[in-house]
Write an enzyme that holds these catalytic residues in place. Structure first.
Site, PDB file in Angstrom:
ATOM      1  N   MET A 132       0.848  -1.199   0.000  1.00 51.20           N
ATOM      2  CA  MET A 132       0.000   0.000   0.000  1.00 51.20           C
ATOM      3  C   MET A 132       0.884   1.251   0.000  1.00 51.20           C
ATOM      4  O   MET A 132       0.442   2.330   0.406  1.00 51.20           O
ATOM      5  CB  MET A 132      -0.934  -0.004   1.215  1.00 51.20           C
ATOM      6  N   HIS A 181       9.576  -3.274   3.467  1.00 49.46           N
ATOM      7  CA  HIS A 181       9.158  -3.520   2.080  1.00 49.46           C
ATOM      8  C   HIS A 181      10.383  -3.810   1.208  1.00 49.46           C
ATOM      9  O   HIS A 181      10.333  -4.659   0.314  1.00 49.46           O
ATOM     10  CB  HIS A 181       8.447  -2.294   1.507  1.00 49.46           C
ATOM     11  N   GLN A 238     -10.483  -2.309   2.322  1.00 54.13           N
ATOM     12  CA  GLN A 238     -10.009  -3.011   3.521  1.00 54.13           C
ATOM     13  C   GLN A 238      -9.942  -2.086   4.740  1.00 54.13           C
ATOM     14  O   GLN A 238      -9.466  -2.492   5.792  1.00 54.13           O
ATOM     15  CB  GLN A 238      -8.662  -3.680   3.273  1.00 54.13           C
ATOM     16  N   GLY A 259       4.597  -9.835   3.941  1.00 58.58           N
ATOM     17  CA  GLY A 259       5.311  -9.783   5.216  1.00 58.58           C
ATOM     18  C   GLY A 259       4.590 -10.588   6.289  1.00 58.58           C
ATOM     19  O   GLY A 259       3.366 -10.620   6.327  1.00 58.58           O
ATOM     20  N   ARG A 267       2.632   2.602   9.606  1.00 61.37           N
ATOM     21  CA  ARG A 267       1.884   3.340  10.627  1.00 61.37           C
ATOM     22  C   ARG A 267       2.789   3.840  11.753  1.00 61.37           C
ATOM     23  O   ARG A 267       2.338   4.650  12.564  1.00 61.37           O
ATOM     24  CB  ARG A 267       0.741   2.484  11.178  1.00 61.37           C
ATOM     25  N   ASP A 283       1.861  -9.012   9.178  1.00 59.67           N
ATOM     26  CA  ASP A 283       0.407  -9.204   9.091  1.00 59.67           C
ATOM     27  C   ASP A 283       0.167 -10.708   8.969  1.00 59.67           C
ATOM     28  O   ASP A 283      -0.157 -11.213   7.884  1.00 59.67           O
ATOM     29  CB  ASP A 283      -0.140  -8.450   7.881  1.00 59.67           C
ATOM     30  N   ALA A 294       3.956   3.928   1.048  1.00 53.47           N
ATOM     31  CA  ALA A 294       4.622   4.384   2.284  1.00 53.47           C
ATOM     32  C   ALA A 294       5.732   3.380   2.623  1.00 53.47           C
ATOM     33  O   ALA A 294       5.822   2.865   3.738  1.00 53.47           O
ATOM     34  CB  ALA A 294       3.619   4.539   3.429  1.00 53.47           C
ATOM     35  N   LEU A 295       6.558   3.135   1.640  1.00 53.58           N
ATOM     36  CA  LEU A 295       7.516   2.026   1.718  1.00 53.58           C
ATOM     37  C   LEU A 295       8.622   2.305   2.737  1.00 53.58           C
ATOM     38  O   LEU A 295       9.077   3.434   2.883  1.00 53.58           O
ATOM     39  CB  LEU A 295       8.138   1.773   0.335  1.00 53.58           C
TER      40      LEU A 295
HETATM   41  O1  PAF Z   1      -0.348  -5.651   3.628  1.00 46.12           O
HETATM   42  C1  PAF Z   1      -0.712  -4.774   2.824  1.00 46.12           C
HETATM   43  O2  PAF Z   1       0.014  -3.815   2.535  1.00 46.12           O
HETATM   44  C2  PAF Z   1      -2.085  -4.866   2.193  1.00 46.12           C
HETATM   45  O3  PAF Z   1      -3.002  -5.415   3.063  1.00 46.12           O
HETATM   46  C3  PAF Z   1      -2.079  -5.616   0.850  1.00 46.12           C
HETATM   47  C4  PAF Z   1      -1.650  -7.066   1.015  1.00 46.12           C
HETATM   48  C5  PAF Z   1      -1.159  -4.903  -0.129  1.00 46.12           C
HETATM   49  C6  PAF Z   1      -3.506  -5.620   0.254  1.00 46.12           C
HETATM   50  O4  PAF Z   1      -3.991  -4.332   0.058  1.00 46.12           O
END
Ligand code: PAF
Length: 284
Positions: free
Chosen positions: A35, A42, A66, A152, A192, A155, A37-38
């Site tokens: 998403m 990442h 989401q 990752g 975050r 999560d 904001a690397l």
């Molecule tokens: O973990 C994330 O950054 C998001 O949940 C993902 C897997 C890119 C799905 O939007």
């Protein structure tokens, strides 16, 4: 070694045309969905992707479906130019930046629901979240059709949900988890973390410390209920409020665990001020 510049795509059709050329030359394609904001976590995914494949595609899409109505979708950090510079520096071949209207056209009406696995932990506090994740990841996998996709382990529930959806729907892709990258004080890297002020940042590493202590205690034969109770008290004393969950679960099914006999995971979600942090560690 010289490298072609990062190619950018905002729609699936031109990306697929490019990918078709790669595939004809026999390239193994790896997708890393993000998403944006690397951060260094990442970049570790990108590095792993480059080691495991011939061509790497990174997607950046802050997926609205989401996020719940009271969550941080509108303030989620977005810095596309900085992200693209990082991807180029990491030697990623293509950035896929779909637009919301392209991903969810008018009358979009299909969602993926993964039952069971999504009911507890984050699922209990974020209704609809995993359905949004499973739906967008399924779409990304169908659009890119990679051989392998990386996620990752931070999560952890998300990783299991994606694995299950891919298996249940026979999607022809391999899913791999990548271990969480941490700051020197143990805090798991997360987009975050940018929300944390100096005081919260100083307290935040307690979350990992508590998880690690519980995992060690369990490995040494300690009682799960007592370890979890101590952990909750430590988090409360450090200012985490509320602690949404702190639990030990089976590492494959996420079923509650009383005595650790199979691979298990200690997982937590808790707020520091307005910032919700999650983390997990393996037992043993
Ligand atoms: O973990 C994330 O950054 C998001 O949940 C993902 C897997 C890119 C799905 O939007």
């Amino acid at each position: 070694m010289s490298h072609a510049p990062l190619a950018r795509f905002t729609a699936a059709a031109p990306l697929r045309a490019e990918l078709a050329g790669w595939r004809r030359s026999g390239a193994r394609v790896v997708l890393v969905p993000t998403m944006g904001a690397l951060h260094a976590g990442h970049l570790a995914l990108m590095e792993r992707a480059k080691a495991l494949g011939d061509r790497v595609v990174a997607s950046i899409f802050v997926n609205p479906t989401q996020f719940g109505p009271n969550e941080d979708f509108s303030r989620y950090p977005r810095d596309t130019e900085a992200d693209l510079a990082l991807l180029a520096g990491a030697g990623v071949d293509a950035a896929y930046l779909p637009e919301v209207a392209g991903m969810y056209p008018e009358h979009f009406s299909t969602r993926i629901e993964v039952e069971g696995l999504t009911e507890g932990l984050c699922g209990a506090y974020r209704p609809g979240h995993f359905s949004g994740v499973a739906t967008v990841v399924t779409k990304l996998l169908n659009q890119v059709q990679p051989d392998l996709a990386l996620f990752g382990e931070k999560d952890f529930q998300q990783l299991l949900v994606i694995r299950r959806a891919v298996r249940d729907l026979d999607l022809p892709v391999e899913i791999q988890g990548v271990p969480t990258l941490r700051e020197a004080d143990g805090l798991a890297l997360s987009s975050r973390n940018r929300y944390l002020d100096a005081d919260a940042r100083a307290r935040a590493p307690r979350l990992h410390a508590v998880l690690a202590r519980i995992a060690e205690g369990l490995s040494a034969g300690g009682d799960a209920a007592r370890l979890l109770e101590e952990g909750r008290a430590t988090l409360a004393a450090a200012g985490f409020d509320p602690v949404q969950y702190l639990d030990v679960r089976d590492a494959e099914t996420l079923a509650p665990v009383e005595r650790v006999a199979r691979p298990a995971r200690v997982l937590a979600a808790a707020y520091l001020g307005r910032t919700r942090l999650i983390d997990n560690v393996a037992v043993g």
